[in-house]
Motif scaffolding. Structure first.
Motif, PDB file in Angstrom:
ATOM      1  N   LYS A 187       4.921  11.606   3.336  1.00  0.00           N
ATOM      2  CA  LYS A 187       5.710  11.317   2.132  1.00  0.00           C
ATOM      3  C   LYS A 187       4.867  11.368   0.858  1.00  0.00           C
ATOM      4  CE  LYS A 187       9.135   8.423   4.450  1.00  0.00           C
ATOM      5  NZ  LYS A 187       9.799   7.091   4.496  1.00  0.00           N
ATOM      6  N   ASN A 188       3.582  11.737   0.993  1.00  0.00           N
ATOM      7  CA  ASN A 188       2.676  11.776  -0.179  1.00  0.00           C
ATOM      8  C   ASN A 188       2.676  10.455  -0.933  1.00  0.00           C
ATOM      9  OD1 ASN A 188       2.204  14.412   0.511  1.00  0.00           O
ATOM     10  ND2 ASN A 188       2.962  15.303  -1.400  1.00  0.00           N
ATOM     11  N   THR A 189       2.711   9.368  -0.200  1.00  0.00           N
ATOM     12  CA  THR A 189       2.855   8.059  -0.830  1.00  0.00           C
ATOM     13  C   THR A 189       1.877   7.052  -0.245  1.00  0.00           C
ATOM     14  OG1 THR A 189       5.195   8.466  -1.290  1.00  0.00           O
ATOM     15  CG2 THR A 189       4.459   6.186  -1.331  1.00  0.00           C
ATOM     16  N   ALA A 190       1.293   6.273  -1.129  1.00  0.00           N
ATOM     17  CA  ALA A 190       0.470   5.135  -0.750  1.00  0.00           C
ATOM     18  C   ALA A 190       1.214   3.864  -1.139  1.00  0.00           C
ATOM     19  CB  ALA A 190      -0.886   5.189  -1.433  1.00  0.00           C
ATOM     20  N   TYR A 191       0.936   2.794  -0.409  1.00  0.00           N
ATOM     21  CA  TYR A 191       1.637   1.536  -0.618  1.00  0.00           C
ATOM     22  C   TYR A 191       0.640   0.397  -0.787  1.00  0.00           C
ATOM     23  CZ  TYR A 191       5.403   4.302   1.442  1.00  0.00           C
ATOM     24  OH  TYR A 191       6.314   5.293   1.718  1.00  0.00           O
ATOM     25  N   LEU A 192       1.105  -0.639  -1.467  1.00  0.00           N
ATOM     26  CA  LEU A 192       0.352  -1.884  -1.528  1.00  0.00           C
ATOM     27  C   LEU A 192       1.339  -3.013  -1.284  1.00  0.00           C
ATOM     28  CD1 LEU A 192      -2.458  -3.131  -2.074  1.00  0.00           C
ATOM     29  CD2 LEU A 192      -1.661  -3.556  -4.417  1.00  0.00           C
ATOM     30  N   GLN A 193       1.255  -3.602  -0.099  1.00  0.00           N
ATOM     31  CA  GLN A 193       2.081  -4.760   0.236  1.00  0.00           C
ATOM     32  C   GLN A 193       1.355  -6.000  -0.246  1.00  0.00           C
ATOM     33  OE1 GLN A 193       5.216  -5.003   1.735  1.00  0.00           O
ATOM     34  NE2 GLN A 193       5.026  -7.167   1.185  1.00  0.00           N
ATOM     35  N   MET A 194       2.004  -6.770  -1.093  1.00  0.00           N
ATOM     36  CA  MET A 194       1.389  -7.953  -1.686  1.00  0.00           C
ATOM     37  C   MET A 194       2.175  -9.188  -1.266  1.00  0.00           C
ATOM     38  SD  MET A 194       0.564  -6.498  -5.503  1.00  0.00           S
ATOM     39  CE  MET A 194       2.287  -6.460  -5.993  1.00  0.00           C
ATOM     40  N   ASN A 195       1.516 -10.079  -0.562  1.00  0.00           N
ATOM     41  CA  ASN A 195       2.142 -11.317  -0.093  1.00  0.00           C
ATOM     42  C   ASN A 195       1.445 -12.529  -0.707  1.00  0.00           C
ATOM     43  OD1 ASN A 195       3.808  -9.769   1.619  1.00  0.00           O
ATOM     44  ND2 ASN A 195       2.296  -9.863   3.268  1.00  0.00           N
ATOM     45  N   SER A 196       2.109 -13.659  -0.634  1.00  0.00           N
ATOM     46  CA  SER A 196       1.548 -14.921  -1.135  1.00  0.00           C
ATOM     47  C   SER A 196       1.029 -14.768  -2.559  1.00  0.00           C
ATOM     48  CB  SER A 196       0.422 -15.406  -0.215  1.00  0.00           C
ATOM     49  OG  SER A 196       0.885 -15.585   1.109  1.00  0.00           O
ATOM     50  N   LEU A 197       1.837 -14.185  -3.397  1.00  0.00           N
ATOM     51  CA  LEU A 197       1.414 -13.904  -4.768  1.00  0.00           C
ATOM     52  C   LEU A 197       1.237 -15.195  -5.563  1.00  0.00           C
ATOM     53  CD1 LEU A 197       3.679 -10.808  -5.335  1.00  0.00           C
ATOM     54  CD2 LEU A 197       1.194 -10.826  -5.585  1.00  0.00           C
ATOM     55  N   THR A 198       0.266 -15.168  -6.452  1.00  0.00           N
ATOM     56  CA  THR A 198      -0.011 -16.280  -7.356  1.00  0.00           C
ATOM     57  C   THR A 198       0.012 -15.768  -8.795  1.00  0.00           C
ATOM     58  OG1 THR A 198      -2.404 -16.029  -7.550  1.00  0.00           O
ATOM     59  CG2 THR A 198      -1.581 -17.167  -5.579  1.00  0.00           C
ATOM     60  N   PRO A 199       0.129 -16.648  -9.780  1.00  0.00           N
ATOM     61  CA  PRO A 199       0.090 -16.193 -11.178  1.00  0.00           C
ATOM     62  C   PRO A 199      -1.179 -15.415 -11.522  1.00  0.00           C
ATOM     63  CG  PRO A 199       0.966 -18.405 -11.075  1.00  0.00           C
ATOM     64  CD  PRO A 199       0.500 -18.065  -9.675  1.00  0.00           C
ATOM     65  N   GLU A 200      -2.259 -15.667 -10.800  1.00  0.00           N
ATOM     66  CA  GLU A 200      -3.517 -14.939 -11.052  1.00  0.00           C
ATOM     67  C   GLU A 200      -3.416 -13.473 -10.640  1.00  0.00           C
ATOM     68  OE1 GLU A 200      -3.913 -18.858 -11.668  1.00  0.00           O
ATOM     69  OE2 GLU A 200      -3.449 -18.089  -9.653  1.00  0.00           O
ATOM     70  N   ASP A 201      -2.388 -13.111  -9.914  1.00  0.00           N
ATOM     71  CA  ASP A 201      -2.181 -11.700  -9.539  1.00  0.00           C
ATOM     72  C   ASP A 201      -1.437 -10.928 -10.616  1.00  0.00           C
ATOM     73  OD1 ASP A 201      -1.540 -12.951  -6.267  1.00  0.00           O
ATOM     74  OD2 ASP A 201      -3.352 -11.886  -6.902  1.00  0.00           O
ATOM     75  N   THR A 202      -0.991 -11.606 -11.656  1.00  0.00           N
ATOM     76  CA  THR A 202      -0.285 -10.938 -12.743  1.00  0.00           C
ATOM     77  C   THR A 202      -1.203  -9.926 -13.430  1.00  0.00           C
ATOM     78  OG1 THR A 202       1.194 -12.800 -13.158  1.00  0.00           O
ATOM     79  CG2 THR A 202       0.825 -11.266 -14.982  1.00  0.00           C
ATOM     80  N   ALA A 203      -0.752  -8.680 -13.485  1.00  0.00           N
ATOM     81  CA  ALA A 203      -1.573  -7.602 -14.050  1.00  0.00           C
ATOM     82  C   ALA A 203      -0.792  -6.299 -14.013  1.00  0.00           C
ATOM     83  CB  ALA A 203      -2.868  -7.431 -13.264  1.00  0.00           C
ATOM     84  N   GLY A 204      -1.323  -5.294 -14.691  1.00  0.00           N
ATOM     85  CA  GLY A 204      -0.871  -3.934 -14.479  1.00  0.00           C
ATOM     86  C   GLY A 204      -1.588  -3.388 -13.261  1.00  0.00           C
ATOM     87  N   TYR A 205      -0.845  -2.773 -12.357  1.00  0.00           N
ATOM     88  CA  TYR A 205      -1.423  -2.241 -11.126  1.00  0.00           C
ATOM     89  C   TYR A 205      -1.407  -0.720 -11.196  1.00  0.00           C
ATOM     90  CZ  TYR A 205      -1.681  -6.773  -8.900  1.00  0.00           C
ATOM     91  OH  TYR A 205      -2.023  -8.064  -8.586  1.00  0.00           O
ATOM     92  N   TYR A 206      -2.549  -0.123 -10.894  1.00  0.00           N
ATOM     93  CA  TYR A 206      -2.731   1.315 -11.041  1.00  0.00           C
ATOM     94  C   TYR A 206      -3.186   1.914  -9.712  1.00  0.00           C
ATOM     95  CZ  TYR A 206      -2.756   0.058 -15.952  1.00  0.00           C
ATOM     96  OH  TYR A 206      -2.416  -0.432 -17.186  1.00  0.00           O
ATOM     97  N   CYS A 207      -2.576   3.020  -9.329  1.00  0.00           N
ATOM     98  CA  CYS A 207      -3.094   3.714  -8.166  1.00  0.00           C
ATOM     99  C   CYS A 207      -4.043   4.821  -8.611  1.00  0.00           C
ATOM    100  CB  CYS A 207      -1.980   4.259  -7.274  1.00  0.00           C
ATOM    101  SG  CYS A 207      -1.085   5.666  -7.918  1.00  0.00           S
ATOM    102  N   ALA A 208      -4.938   5.175  -7.721  1.00  0.00           N
ATOM    103  CA  ALA A 208      -5.948   6.174  -8.019  1.00  0.00           C
ATOM    104  C   ALA A 208      -6.178   7.017  -6.776  1.00  0.00           C
ATOM    105  CB  ALA A 208      -7.236   5.504  -8.454  1.00  0.00           C
ATOM    106  N   ALA A 209      -6.616   8.255  -6.986  1.00  0.00           N
ATOM    107  CA  ALA A 209      -6.836   9.167  -5.876  1.00  0.00           C
ATOM    108  C   ALA A 209      -8.178   9.870  -6.007  1.00  0.00           C
ATOM    109  CB  ALA A 209      -5.725  10.222  -5.827  1.00  0.00           C
ATOM    110  N   ASN A 210      -8.740  10.208  -4.859  1.00  0.00           N
ATOM    111  CA  ASN A 210      -9.960  11.011  -4.779  1.00  0.00           C
ATOM    112  C   ASN A 210     -11.175  10.254  -5.310  1.00  0.00           C
ATOM    113  OD1 ASN A 210     -11.735  13.056  -4.318  1.00  0.00           O
ATOM    114  ND2 ASN A 210     -11.010  14.389  -5.951  1.00  0.00           N
TER     115      ASN A 210
END
Length: 120
Positions: free
Chosen positions: A76-99
């Motif tokens: 599917k040409n797709t990467a995933y990030l499963q995020m559990n037990s989130l806290t306010p400290e996880d608040t951010a812009g999330y960016y994927c990167a390749a290579n």
């Protein structure tokens, strides 16, 4: 040209979960390692997770170990990030990167990011 498009961000309460997706085009996805980074306002970019080409090797930043899981679906040409037990400290812009140029540090291609906000 290479495009990485993140999705799945949003607002979630502390203790909740989100799954981010990163869909790639313009490259042979299965040939490239993938990673997730995050950056909160006023803070430096932080490594979150890395996965190799076939998904057999993963690395995580210390602050997310045991809570986040990186995976990929090469069909599917797709990467995933499963995020559990989130806290306010996880608040951010999330960016994927390749290579990976230097794994866990810098990569050749970057997405535009998706915002994750965790409320207390």
């Amino acid at each position: 040209q290479v495009q990485l498009v993140e999705s799945g961000g949003g607002l979630v309460q502390a203790g909740g979960s989100l799954r981010l997706s990163c869909t790639a085009s313009g490259l042979t996805f299965s040939a490239y390692s993938m990673a997730w980074f995050r950056q909160a306002p006023g803070k430096e970019r932080q490594f979150v997770a890395h996965i190799n080409t076939n998904g057999g090797i993963t690395y995580y930043g210390d602050s997310v170990k045991g809570r986040f899981t990186i995976s990929r679906d090469n069909a599917k040409n797709t990467a995933y990030l499963q995020m559990n037990s989130l806290t306010p400290e996880d608040t951010a812009g999330y960016y994927c990167a390749a290579n990976a140029v230097v794994p866990k540090v810098t990569y050749r291609y970057w997405g535009q990011g998706t915002q994750v906000t965790v409320s207390s």
